[in-house]
Design an enzyme around this catalytic site. Structure first.
Site, PDB file in Angstrom:
ATOM      1  N   LYS A 171       0.567  -1.089  -0.061  1.00  0.00           N
ATOM      2  CA  LYS A 171      -0.121  -0.098  -0.121  1.00  0.00           C
ATOM      3  C   LYS A 171       0.665   1.179  -0.021  1.00  0.00           C
ATOM      4  CE  LYS A 171      -4.284   2.584   0.695  1.00  0.00           C
ATOM      5  NZ  LYS A 171      -4.281   3.070   0.120  1.00  0.00           N
ATOM      6  N   LYS A 239      -1.110  11.558   6.099  1.00  0.00           N
ATOM      7  CA  LYS A 239      -0.186  10.094   6.669  1.00  0.00           C
ATOM      8  C   LYS A 239       0.510   9.224   6.033  1.00  0.00           C
ATOM      9  CE  LYS A 239      -4.370   7.749   7.152  1.00  0.00           C
ATOM     10  NZ  LYS A 239      -3.949   6.799   6.562  1.00  0.00           N
TER      11      LYS A 239
END
Ligand code: NAP
Length: 297
Positions: A171, A239
């Site tokens: 990811k 983030k």
């Protein structure tokens, strides 16, 4: 059929829970705020009063919350899933969090007798609604097979990437490409517009050639119009890039373009725009390029 709990019903978790209901699972849901729970209850889900109640009711618990402290709170907090779930319950965290946090959480929940997979996703709110997410999984092959029917209700490309944390590492790669592609689309819009090119024509042409991307297909026209309703919040992409940069640093790597996009996202978030779509990076590119924002139609 396994009973499934879903905790975190935001832009992603809500449509994912909806697709689990459509696939015939009995679904128990919990969210910090009430409205998304009520909407899913109207579709047939059971609304729980706490993460613990979700754990008590479920064979499999999916979490889809912003970051690692949220995952730790809903799984391991005082009223968390692990205080009430049956031994052997499978916990599937589909949020995007740091691989190091995943490994720590996997170990803690295993010591309490639970199974766990990290299973972050790509495909955005559009893929979540359509049930076509790409799901990248870290954990054991046995747990992956047990989770497969749950994943198939939410996604199309479902891949075991390796042991605990491996899903999050893939990811992280995805988020690098996602960030750089949005940056590239932004520069093409800024440059094209300044040169007198209609961005909608530009996007249509590029989508027919080698520069075609899924991001441009789902976001390009909206970017050109300055429509930055989320989607995928800029604060969440920041983030994710911080996760990437930390992981890279730990391996002695510098990722120059990722770092530059992260700096722009940090400015966007600092200026109070973290809940805009991540494609609002365009506004930062416009600023950096010296292009007047007023040029947008
Ligand atoms: P979001 O819209 O901000 O939703 C997060 C949800 O979690 C909200 O409903 C929030 O409740 C709930 N929540 C937060 N803390 C909680 C807690 N302690 N207990 C219960 N519920 C809690 O975020 P999202 O876009 O769905 O993203 C979720 C995760 O998926 C993030 O890690 C993100 O990076 C990742 N992701 C997002 C996308 C995308 O396109 N959006 C794509 C891939 C991955 P409230 O309603 O009270 O705020």
């Amino acid at each position: 059929m396994q009973t499934v709990g879903v905790i975190g019903l935001g832009l992603m978790g809500k449509p994912m829970a909806s697709n689990l209901l459509k696939a015939g699972f009995a679904v128990t849901v919990f969210n910090r705020s009430r409205p998304a729970m009520d909407a899913l209850a109207a579709e047939g889900a059971t609304a729980a009063a706490s993460p613990a109640e979700v754990g008590r009711a479920s064979d499999v618990v999916v979490t889809m919350v912003p970051d690692s402290p949220d995952v730790e709170a809903v799984l391991l907090g005082p009223d968390g899933v692990c205080t009430a779930a049956k031994p052997g319950t499978l916990l599937i965290d589909m949020s995007t969090i740091a691989p190091a946090a995943v490994r720590r959480i996997h170990e803690t929940v295993a010591s309490k007798g639970f199974r766990m997979l990290d299973a972050p996703v790509s495909g955005g709110d559009v893929g979540a609604k359509a049930g076509t997410l790409s799901i990248m999984v870290g954990g054991t092959p046995e747990d992956f097979e047990r989770a497969r029917p749950v994943f198939e209700a939410m996604g199309k490309t479902i891949t075991l990437c390796g042991p605990a944390g491996a899903g999050q590492l893939v990811k992280a790669c995805n988020q690098i490409v996602g960030a750089l592609v949005l940056n590239a689309i932004s520069e093409a819009i800024v440059f094209g517009r300044a040169a007198g090119v209609d961005p909608e024509i530009m996007i249509r042409v590029l989508q027919g050639g080698v520069a075609a991307t899924r991001a441009m297909e789902v976001r390009g026209a909206r970017m050109a119009k300055g429509d930055f309703a989320p989607g995928f919040k800029a604060a969440h992409h920041l983030k994710d890039l911080r996760i990437v940069i930390d992981e890279a640093k730990a391996r002695g790597l510098t990722l120059p373009t990722t770092s530059s996009v992260a700096d722009m996202l940090a400015t966007l978030v600092r200026e109070g725009n973290g809940t805009l779509d991540n494609s609002s990076i365009l506004t930062m590119v416009e600023r950096a390029a010296g292009a007047a924002r007023a040029a947008r139609p």
